[in-house]
Write a protein that holds these residues in place. Structure first.
Motif, PDB file in Angstrom:
ATOM      1  N   SER A 172       0.846  -1.192   0.000  1.00  0.00           N
ATOM      2  CA  SER A 172       0.000   0.000   0.000  1.00  0.00           C
ATOM      3  C   SER A 172       0.883   1.244   0.000  1.00  0.00           C
ATOM      4  O   SER A 172       1.969   1.265   0.598  1.00  0.00           O
ATOM      5  CB  SER A 172      -0.938   0.020   1.205  1.00  0.00           C
ATOM      6  OG  SER A 172      -0.211   0.050   2.416  1.00  0.00           O
ATOM      7  N   LEU A 173       0.415   2.274  -0.687  1.00  0.00           N
ATOM      8  CA  LEU A 173       1.153   3.525  -0.812  1.00  0.00           C
ATOM      9  C   LEU A 173       0.216   4.672  -0.494  1.00  0.00           C
ATOM     10  O   LEU A 173      -0.881   4.764  -1.050  1.00  0.00           O
ATOM     11  CB  LEU A 173       1.710   3.677  -2.230  1.00  0.00           C
ATOM     12  CG  LEU A 173       2.408   5.007  -2.552  1.00  0.00           C
ATOM     13  CD1 LEU A 173       3.694   5.149  -1.741  1.00  0.00           C
ATOM     14  CD2 LEU A 173       2.702   5.112  -4.049  1.00  0.00           C
TER      15      LEU A 173
ATOM     16  N   GLN B 155       4.205   7.186   2.347  1.00  0.00           N
ATOM     17  CA  GLN B 155       4.458   5.973   3.119  1.00  0.00           C
ATOM     18  C   GLN B 155       4.150   4.747   2.281  1.00  0.00           C
ATOM     19  O   GLN B 155       3.051   4.608   1.732  1.00  0.00           O
ATOM     20  CB  GLN B 155       3.618   5.941   4.398  1.00  0.00           C
ATOM     21  CG  GLN B 155       3.888   4.696   5.256  1.00  0.00           C
ATOM     22  CD  GLN B 155       3.288   4.803   6.636  1.00  0.00           C
ATOM     23  OE1 GLN B 155       3.368   5.846   7.283  1.00  0.00           O
ATOM     24  NE2 GLN B 155       2.684   3.720   7.121  1.00  0.00           N
ATOM     25  N   LEU B 156       5.141   3.865   2.184  1.00  0.00           N
ATOM     26  CA  LEU B 156       4.994   2.583   1.500  1.00  0.00           C
ATOM     27  C   LEU B 156       4.986   1.488   2.554  1.00  0.00           C
ATOM     28  O   LEU B 156       5.905   1.396   3.364  1.00  0.00           O
ATOM     29  CB  LEU B 156       6.147   2.374   0.521  1.00  0.00           C
ATOM     30  CG  LEU B 156       6.133   1.074  -0.288  1.00  0.00           C
ATOM     31  CD1 LEU B 156       4.927   1.027  -1.230  1.00  0.00           C
ATOM     32  CD2 LEU B 156       7.438   0.928  -1.084  1.00  0.00           C
ATOM     33  N   THR B 157       3.933   0.674   2.546  1.00  0.00           N
ATOM     34  CA  THR B 157       3.742  -0.343   3.586  1.00  0.00           C
ATOM     35  C   THR B 157       3.555  -1.712   2.956  1.00  0.00           C
ATOM     36  O   THR B 157       2.825  -1.855   1.969  1.00  0.00           O
ATOM     37  CB  THR B 157       2.505  -0.014   4.446  1.00  0.00           C
ATOM     38  OG1 THR B 157       2.654   1.291   5.008  1.00  0.00           O
ATOM     39  CG2 THR B 157       2.338  -1.024   5.575  1.00  0.00           C
TER      40      THR B 157
ATOM     41  N   ASP C 127      -0.626  -9.780  13.223  1.00  0.00           N
ATOM     42  CA  ASP C 127      -0.453  -8.733  12.191  1.00  0.00           C
ATOM     43  C   ASP C 127       1.009  -8.284  12.196  1.00  0.00           C
ATOM     44  O   ASP C 127       1.627  -8.131  13.254  1.00  0.00           O
ATOM     45  CB  ASP C 127      -1.369  -7.538  12.468  1.00  0.00           C
ATOM     46  CG  ASP C 127      -1.382  -6.554  11.317  1.00  0.00           C
ATOM     47  OD1 ASP C 127      -1.419  -7.006  10.158  1.00  0.00           O
ATOM     48  OD2 ASP C 127      -1.351  -5.330  11.572  1.00  0.00           O
ATOM     49  N   LEU C 128       1.560  -8.063  10.988  1.00  0.00           N
ATOM     50  CA  LEU C 128       2.939  -7.597  10.854  1.00  0.00           C
ATOM     51  C   LEU C 128       3.048  -6.742   9.599  1.00  0.00           C
ATOM     52  O   LEU C 128       2.693  -7.167   8.516  1.00  0.00           O
ATOM     53  CB  LEU C 128       3.908  -8.780  10.770  1.00  0.00           C
ATOM     54  CG  LEU C 128       5.388  -8.431  10.515  1.00  0.00           C
ATOM     55  CD1 LEU C 128       5.944  -7.562  11.645  1.00  0.00           C
ATOM     56  CD2 LEU C 128       6.210  -9.701  10.344  1.00  0.00           C
ATOM     57  N   GLN C 129       3.512  -5.523   9.803  1.00  0.00           N
ATOM     58  CA  GLN C 129       3.716  -4.597   8.694  1.00  0.00           C
ATOM     59  C   GLN C 129       5.110  -3.980   8.791  1.00  0.00           C
ATOM     60  O   GLN C 129       5.600  -3.700   9.879  1.00  0.00           O
ATOM     61  CB  GLN C 129       2.682  -3.463   8.726  1.00  0.00           C
ATOM     62  CG  GLN C 129       1.241  -3.902   8.485  1.00  0.00           C
ATOM     63  CD  GLN C 129       0.290  -2.722   8.574  1.00  0.00           C
ATOM     64  OE1 GLN C 129       0.492  -1.797   9.358  1.00  0.00           O
ATOM     65  NE2 GLN C 129      -0.750  -2.745   7.750  1.00  0.00           N
ATOM     66  N   VAL C 130       5.721  -3.781   7.644  1.00  0.00           N
ATOM     67  CA  VAL C 130       6.966  -3.031   7.575  1.00  0.00           C
ATOM     68  C   VAL C 130       6.714  -1.845   6.650  1.00  0.00           C
ATOM     69  O   VAL C 130       6.038  -1.972   5.629  1.00  0.00           O
ATOM     70  CB  VAL C 130       8.126  -3.899   7.049  1.00  0.00           C
ATOM     71  CG1 VAL C 130       7.840  -4.470   5.674  1.00  0.00           C
ATOM     72  CG2 VAL C 130       9.436  -3.101   7.042  1.00  0.00           C
TER      73      VAL C 130
END
Length: 307
Positions: A141-142, A231-233, A248-251
């Protein structure tokens, strides 16, 4: 109409959500705001309220028939190139000379005095706006967000002490490269001066206390657009998270204040409201007394949610 001031304006917000195929979705949201104000009347027909700073005379005026806190001073029409031009202009004491400002004789009486000061700028924008973009493709996602202001003027007080011999200390690059010189009045000038041919810096003169007074030379277009956030996720799939005991895990990689697009020569076109000694009103809107630049920030992070 409140307190002798008429203000009219509008706010508009628009949004659109879309889907392309099964994996790509997006949303576009934008807003636009605008207002106009006019001082209808003060306590008396001839009353004028002036906004001042610490070291120089009035820089704004609030009077009936004009916007609140309009910039006030002398209008600069150019720079005298010859002694004949200076002698043929409205007298301003012993100031007029080659390389000095040609100030407008506003009242047409053949003499430059404080009565020739006039409205020279408007701190109120034509409109302000913002845009927010979201794109999602599978687990990526951006988000991009930016906002700006258009059509407002700023009073660049930094030029007051950096372009003239007002205080001891360093001078601006303009004072070196853009100052009028009798041997070469058309010397190479900066891009700013090329775009504003009537605003070249006057000849350097240690005894000149006139050129630095409030005038249109210190007024600049404060329009800008700033990219506030990108923000790029990446969100890890649920089947991967189950194997490592996470829900849940996001970078993400985030950039703030990555770019500002403006013609303003100061450090930061986003000038905040400046408080004066009077807590009941503010008469120095759009006054840049040396606002710090906004730092660009890059961040790398993780969002972790345990089961």
């Amino acid at each position: 109409n409140t307190g002798g001031i008429t203000t009219e304006g509008f706010d508009v917000a628009l949004g659109y959500n879309g889907q392309i195929g099964d994996d790509f979705s997006f949303s576009i949201n934008a807003n636009l705001s605008a207002y106009r104000n006019n001082v209808d009347e003060l306590s008396s027909p001839d009353e004028r309220l002036f906004g001042r700073t610490e070291r120089i005379p009035a820089i704004t005026i609030t009077e009936a028939g004009a916007p609140l806190s309009s910039f006030y001073g002398f209008k600069v029409l150019g720079i005298f190139q010859t002694q004949a031009e200076a002698d043929g202009w409205a007298e301003f004491g012993d100031y007029n000379a080659p390389g000095k400002f040609r100030f407008q004789d506003t009242d047409g009486d053949g003499e430059i005095t404080s009565d020739d000061r006039t409205i020279i700028g408007n701190p109120h924008p034509d409109f302000t706006y913002g845009i927010n973009l979201d794109f999602t493709y599978k687990n990526l996602s951006l988000n991009i967000f930016g906002n700006g202001s258009q059509g407002n003027d700023l009073f660049n007080y930094v030029r007051f002490f950096a372009d003239f011999n007002t205080f001891q200390g360093n001078r601006s690059q303009r004072a070196l490269s853009d100052a009028w010189q009798p041997t070469n009045p058309n010397a190479p000038r900066s891009e700013w001066v090329a775009a504003n041919p009537n605003a070249a810096t006057p000849i350097m003169d240690a005894d000149d206390a006139t050129s630095s007074q409030p005038s249109s030379y210190l007024i600049e277009d404060g329009s800008f657009f700033r990219i506030r956030n990108v923000q790029l996720t990446y969100t890890f799939p649920q089947d991967v998270l189950g194997d490592i005991g996470l829900s849940d895990l996001q970078v993400y990689l985030q950039g703030q204040n990555l770019a500002t697009f403006t013609k303003y020569s100061g450090l930061n076109p986003e000038v905040n409201l400046r408080r004066t000694g009077d807590s009941n009103r503010n008469l120095t809107l759009g006054y840049d007394g040396g606002f710090n630049p906004v730092p660009a920030i890059l961040s790398l992070g993780l969002n972790i949610t345990l089961k």
